[in-house]
Design an enzyme around this catalytic site. Sequence first.
Site, PDB file in Angstrom:
ATOM      1  N   CYS A 116      44.288 -15.812  18.388  1.00  0.00           N
ATOM      2  CA  CYS A 116      45.480 -15.098  18.871  1.00  0.00           C
ATOM      3  C   CYS A 116      46.318 -15.921  19.844  1.00  0.00           C
ATOM      4  O   CYS A 116      47.479 -15.603  20.093  1.00  0.00           O
ATOM      5  CB  CYS A 116      45.084 -13.774  19.514  1.00  0.00           C
ATOM      6  N   HIS A 253      50.557 -10.963  23.922  1.00  0.00           N
ATOM      7  CA  HIS A 253      49.890 -10.843  22.622  1.00  0.00           C
ATOM      8  C   HIS A 253      49.715  -9.353  22.320  1.00  0.00           C
ATOM      9  O   HIS A 253      49.343  -8.571  23.193  1.00  0.00           O
ATOM     10  CB  HIS A 253      48.533 -11.553  22.645  1.00  0.00           C
ATOM     11  N   ASN A 283      47.625  -5.843  15.217  1.00  0.00           N
ATOM     12  CA  ASN A 283      47.278  -7.145  15.790  1.00  0.00           C
ATOM     13  C   ASN A 283      47.362  -8.199  14.686  1.00  0.00           C
ATOM     14  O   ASN A 283      46.575  -8.168  13.746  1.00  0.00           O
ATOM     15  CB  ASN A 283      45.861  -7.062  16.376  1.00  0.00           C
TER      16      ASN A 283
HETATM   17  O1  UT7 Z   1      43.325 -10.081  19.463  1.00  0.00           O
HETATM   18  C1  UT7 Z   1      42.350 -10.556  20.338  1.00  0.00           C
HETATM   19  C2  UT7 Z   1      42.137  -9.643  21.429  1.00  0.00           C
HETATM   20  N1  UT7 Z   1      41.615  -8.391  20.968  1.00  0.00           N
HETATM   21  C3  UT7 Z   1      41.626  -7.375  21.783  1.00  0.00           C
HETATM   22  O2  UT7 Z   1      42.125  -7.533  22.852  1.00  0.00           O
HETATM   23  C4  UT7 Z   1      40.960  -6.077  21.376  1.00  0.00           C
HETATM   24  C5  UT7 Z   1      40.239  -5.497  22.562  1.00  0.00           C
HETATM   25  N2  UT7 Z   1      39.566  -4.249  22.322  1.00  0.00           N
HETATM   26  C6  UT7 Z   1      40.183  -3.089  22.038  1.00  0.00           C
HETATM   27  O3  UT7 Z   1      41.377  -3.071  21.860  1.00  0.00           O
HETATM   28  C7  UT7 Z   1      39.382  -1.809  22.023  1.00  0.00           C
HETATM   29  O4  UT7 Z   1      38.082  -2.047  22.530  1.00  0.00           O
HETATM   30  C8  UT7 Z   1      39.251  -1.163  20.607  1.00  0.00           C
HETATM   31  C9  UT7 Z   1      40.593  -0.573  20.203  1.00  0.00           C
HETATM   32  C10 UT7 Z   1      38.803  -2.197  19.591  1.00  0.00           C
HETATM   33  C11 UT7 Z   1      38.243  -0.026  20.642  1.00  0.00           C
HETATM   34  O5  UT7 Z   1      38.587   0.931  21.626  1.00  0.00           O
HETATM   35  P1  UT7 Z   1      37.465   1.496  22.619  1.00  0.00           P
HETATM   36  O6  UT7 Z   1      38.143   2.488  23.460  1.00  0.00           O
HETATM   37  O7  UT7 Z   1      36.837   0.319  23.288  1.00  0.00           O
HETATM   38  O8  UT7 Z   1      36.495   2.234  21.627  1.00  0.00           O
HETATM   39  P2  UT7 Z   1      34.952   1.956  21.314  1.00  0.00           P
HETATM   40  O9  UT7 Z   1      34.811   0.745  20.447  1.00  0.00           O
HETATM   41  O10 UT7 Z   1      34.136   2.026  22.546  1.00  0.00           O
HETATM   42  O11 UT7 Z   1      34.626   3.247  20.466  1.00  0.00           O
HETATM   43  C12 UT7 Z   1      34.653   4.548  21.055  1.00  0.00           C
HETATM   44  C13 UT7 Z   1      34.245   5.551  19.999  1.00  0.00           C
HETATM   45  C14 UT7 Z   1      32.919   5.197  19.324  1.00  0.00           C
HETATM   46  O12 UT7 Z   1      32.225   6.405  19.069  1.00  0.00           O
HETATM   47  P3  UT7 Z   1      31.008   6.858  20.007  1.00  0.00           P
HETATM   48  O13 UT7 Z   1      30.020   5.739  19.910  1.00  0.00           O
HETATM   49  O14 UT7 Z   1      31.605   7.008  21.369  1.00  0.00           O
HETATM   50  O15 UT7 Z   1      30.572   8.130  19.363  1.00  0.00           O
HETATM   51  C15 UT7 Z   1      33.343   4.571  18.020  1.00  0.00           C
HETATM   52  O16 UT7 Z   1      32.375   4.721  17.006  1.00  0.00           O
HETATM   53  O17 UT7 Z   1      35.216   5.587  18.945  1.00  0.00           O
HETATM   54  C16 UT7 Z   1      34.576   5.380  17.695  1.00  0.00           C
HETATM   55  N3  UT7 Z   1      35.487   4.634  16.817  1.00  0.00           N
HETATM   56  C17 UT7 Z   1      36.376   5.252  16.025  1.00  0.00           C
HETATM   57  N4  UT7 Z   1      36.662   6.542  15.820  1.00  0.00           N
HETATM   58  C18 UT7 Z   1      37.649   6.838  14.934  1.00  0.00           C
HETATM   59  C19 UT7 Z   1      35.613   3.298  16.674  1.00  0.00           C
HETATM   60  N5  UT7 Z   1      36.582   3.023  15.785  1.00  0.00           N
HETATM   61  C20 UT7 Z   1      37.065   4.224  15.370  1.00  0.00           C
HETATM   62  C21 UT7 Z   1      38.077   4.578  14.469  1.00  0.00           C
HETATM   63  N6  UT7 Z   1      38.341   5.893  14.302  1.00  0.00           N
HETATM   64  N7  UT7 Z   1      38.807   3.672  13.792  1.00  0.00           N
END
Ligand code: UT7
Length: 326
Positions: A116, A253, A283
């Site tokens: 990125c 980004h 992204n």
């Molecule tokens: O490009 C390089 C840089 N990249 C970034 O900067 C990305 C950085 N990270 C992020 O943007 C975020 O961490 C994400 C958007 C990827 C994820 O958001 P989060 O708030 O950290 O969610 P999480 O991964 O902790 O997931 C929370 C919950 C989980 O369920 P439980 O375990 O709490 O029951 C996931 O299973 O959300 C669930 N989940 C979803 N639910 C519905 C994960 N993906 C999805 C989805 N739809 N697509």
Amino acid sequence: MTVIRSQLLGTGYKLPAKVLTNDDLSKMVDTNDEWISTRTGIRSRHIAAAGETTGDLSYDAALTAIKNAGIRNEEIDFIIVATITGDNTFPATAAKLAQKLGLKPGTPAMDVNAACSGFVYATQIADNMIRLGQVKTALVIGAETLSKITDWTDRNTCVLFGDGAGAAVFRATEGEGTPEDTGVLATKIYADGSQYEHLCSDGGVSVNQKAGFIHMDGKEVFKVAIPSLVQGVEESLKIAGLSMNEVDWYIPHQANLRIIDSVAKKLEIDMEKVIVTVDHHGNTSAASIPLALAESFEAGKFKKGDLLVISAMGAGFTWGGIVIRI
Ligand code: UT7
């Protein structure tokens, strides 16, 4: 004291025709528009067609950038493509592109893999070559077809990424050597491989002879992304001899609107001065910044003399920033 500055002459972009909405995704994996839009700010993204490659998107973006720069293809004497989804394992997508664009025989061409942060890395390389007098006019491209390395059954990643290409033409011009000059005023790049497994492909030529799929521990990347994006801005501004209150526009980004919001708060910059395209691009890794830049130029957001600061962070981890006056 007279110095050489890399002037931004023109930009261009290309997005594939196909748009994939959050509702479309909710029919493919267990997700919904509410989760995706509140957690990421993404509402839709563009997806390349089956035969549409990173090189194809780059070509169209480059043609527009060259046209907007008001130059002829043959005037370009360096081409660099930032990508992690190049057309072939080798040669460089840039080499194929140089031929397709009809650049002068012998024009140096290379790809850079800094994920990125790729456009920031590529701009630093091009700017250094221009300032050293090695090249006069450089074409810098950030382009991806991330859809081709996305696991469309993994809801943790498949809702995040998109495809596209952005291009910029830079040319050597004389400046006074002051922060009031136009052109690239500073670039700064960093890398730290100690956490590379938090964001990587699970494949590779030398590892298992596959391109693999994107693997990301979102929470781990999130934590590092915010301070890295802030550092990219602060350090490049310091090198340029400028401060945050002189900045007209910040182009971060585009990974997640929550990250962008939080970086803007830390930098104490009003969101009205922050370019946001993640809502309709998702992204797009190395393409994200040049896409945002080119789309903003096209929308007439910038005026002559505006000070832009850019920062990116991504796999590696890599990160960095650019300061440019247009
Ligand atoms: O490009 C390089 C840089 N990249 C970034 O900067 C990305 C950085 N990270 C992020 O943007 C975020 O961490 C994400 C958007 C990827 C994820 O958001 P989060 O708030 O950290 O969610 P999480 O991964 O902790 O997931 C929370 C919950 C989980 O369920 P439980 O375990 O709490 O029951 C996931 O299973 O959300 C669930 N989940 C979803 N639910 C519905 C994960 N993906 C999805 C989805 N739809 N697509």
